[in-house]
Design an enzyme around this catalytic site. Structure first.
Site, PDB file in Angstrom:
ATOM      1  N   HIS A   1      -1.684   7.164   4.923  1.00  0.00           N
ATOM      2  CA  HIS A   1      -0.588   6.184   4.956  1.00  0.00           C
ATOM      3  C   HIS A   1       0.710   6.708   4.338  1.00  0.00           C
ATOM      4  O   HIS A   1       1.467   5.951   3.712  1.00  0.00           O
ATOM      5  CB  HIS A   1      -1.015   4.883   4.278  1.00  0.00           C
ATOM      6  CG  HIS A   1      -0.283   3.685   4.807  1.00  0.00           C
ATOM      7  ND1 HIS A   1      -0.408   2.421   4.265  1.00  0.00           N
ATOM      8  CD2 HIS A   1       0.608   3.548   5.831  1.00  0.00           C
ATOM      9  CE1 HIS A   1       0.357   1.559   4.922  1.00  0.00           C
ATOM     10  NE2 HIS A   1       0.987   2.218   5.883  1.00  0.00           N
TER      11      HIS A   1
ATOM     12  N   CYS B   1       0.757  -1.252   0.000  1.00  0.00           N
ATOM     13  CA  CYS B   1       0.000   0.000   0.000  1.00  0.00           C
ATOM     14  C   CYS B   1       0.786   1.300   0.000  1.00  0.00           C
ATOM     15  O   CYS B   1       0.674   2.083  -0.942  1.00  0.00           O
ATOM     16  CB  CYS B   1      -0.998  -0.003   1.155  1.00  0.00           C
ATOM     17  SG  CYS B   1      -0.448  -0.874   2.622  1.00  0.00           S
TER      18      CYS B   1
END
Length: 438
Positions: free
Chosen positions: A117, A56
């Site tokens: 993130h 990710c």
């Protein structure tokens, strides 16, 4: 035509064939993704679209900069961990131009609703990298009901303030996105909305599973939980929310000139369907990096288009800048390539070599035309992807010259990138001790 609004929808760990329009099967409750299937039918579906990484946060570095993630130290983490809160190095540098910062400078309103993130405040954060508004989690994965990360810390933010809000996270994000569209409909400036779902990332919870949260709070990987039925329902909840957003666009007469892009940050995980591909998250085999790509923009994209154009995440970012008429910062030239010619004509194609590397298992990959060079654990492979999408027939010995040429191409590209730092980490949530290997 006025500049389009742009909505960039990103799923988390969605497999290549998890959607009906990519060959996915119906669930026990019926079609899994009717809204997304409709967007593909009324727009453009790309069947050879790739993520910049099979994990990710590295993909998200590429997505926001439109450049290879390897250029930035934080992206060497596979992925950035929740324990990195307070780090001054593991995040997106605030002085780096980004897709939202470039659009904002040109007059766009910008917002991120969903997963960031890319490092934690006070050193990093969405508001420091071009977004006017932010609501969502900062880390890689959170519980859908408690909104706590894998360390047990609450991780739902409004701007840079901790925000308590009851409810199922997928629905919360969808409703926030609807609210944003409603607000943007009252002003004249175009908007850019990043809608980055955590679905269908672990833990395995549908909107009816609030009672599961206490049992998995100490291990959000939920290794003893989940099944394909829960997983498909999680995708369906996301799909429903996208339907709410499309309805809001229609209500305000904005759908025709809004570019809606949907993709995933990497390939599928435990319960995903990647058929006919093999591998998944963390792998540079096709199942780890080839993902659904859908574009819907009625003012520009004809209905029912399908393209085999090779492309990767950062190309979407370059495309959005192109669609908005925005130039890149000359000091940070883009690695992404605009797909506007393909959006305007699904039959258009051009050569687009794609390169990857992973610290995990010393993986290397190059896709160029029909051919793919792959190295895993020091073993080299050569595949003709259209003929062998499952990457089972290694043609390296049969075509040694092609193998050598593609290896040389990859090495030449890699020489233009910073080396992988010795202190870069690889974080695996589970191993063969927890479940059999793929």
């Amino acid at each position: 035509m006025t500049r389009p609004n742009i909505i960039f929808i990103v799923a988390d760990d969605l497999g290549y064939a998890d959607l009906g329009c990519y060959g996915g099967r119906d669930a026990v409750f019926g079609p899994v993704s009717p809204v997304l299937d409709g967007l593909a039918a009324n727009g453009l579906k790309l069947t050879q679209g790739y993520a910049n990484s099979p994990v990710c946060s590295p993909t998200r570095f590429a997505m926001i900069t439109a450049r290879y993630q390897y250029r930035l130290r934080g992206a060497a983490e596979e992925p950035i961990r929740s324990s990195s809160r307070g780090s001054t190095t593991l995040g997106l540098p605030t002085d780096h131009p980004t897709l939202p910062s470039l659009l904002k400078a040109s007059g766009y309103q910008t917002a991120l609703i969903g997963k960031w993130h890319l490092g934690y405040p006070p050193n990093f954060g969405p508001l420091r990298s071009g977004y006017d508004e932010f609501f969502g989690p900062m880390s890689g994965g959170v519980d859908y009901f408690t909104h706590c990360d894998s360390t047990g810390q609450h991780d739902l933010w409004f701007g840079e303030e901790d925000k308590k809000e009851d409810g199922y996270l997928t629905d919360i994000l969808s409703r926030r996105a609807v609210d944003y569209v409603e607000r943007m409909a009252t002003q004249e400036a175009p908007f850019f909305l990043s809608l980055h779902y955590t679905a269908p990332h672990w833990p395995w919870e549908t909107r009816d599973d609030a009672e599961k949260a206490p049992a998995i709070k100490d291990n959000l990987f939920d290794l003893a939980g989940g099944n394909i039925h829960v997983y498909r329902r999680m995708i369906h909840h996301m799909d429903e929310g996208i339907g709410w957003i499309m309805a809001a666009l229609q209500k305000h007469g904005m759908a025709d000139n809004t570019l809606v892009v949907f993709t995933s940050d990497n390939g599928g995980e435990r319960f995903s369907d990647n058929w006919p591909l093999v591998g998944g998250k963390m792998d540079l085999t096709e199942g780890g990096i080839r993902v659904p790509w859908i574009a819907h923009w009625p003012a520009v994209i004809a209905k029912g288009g399908e393209s085999r154009q090779l492309c990767m995440t950062m190309d979407w970012s370059a495309t959005m800048l192109d669609a908005a008429g925005v130039q890149a910062d000359a000091a940070y030239p883009l690695d992404g390539v605009s797909l506007m010619p393909v959006l305007k004509d699904a039959t258009h194609s051009f050569r687009r070599p794609l390169h990857w590397r992973m610290n995990h298992r010393r993986q290397q990959a190059l896709r160029d035309g029909d051919w793919k060079y792959l190295q895993v654990d020091g073993n080299e492979y050569l595949f003709n992807i259209p003929a062998d999408e499952r990457e089972r027939a290694n043609l390296g010995k049969k075509e040694p010259q092609r193998l050598m040429a593609m290896r040389a191409d990859w090495l030449a590209w890699n020489a233009t990138m910073p080396a992988i730092p010795e202190d870069a980490t690889v974080s695996l949530g589970y191993s063969v001790k927890d479940m059999p290997q793929r």
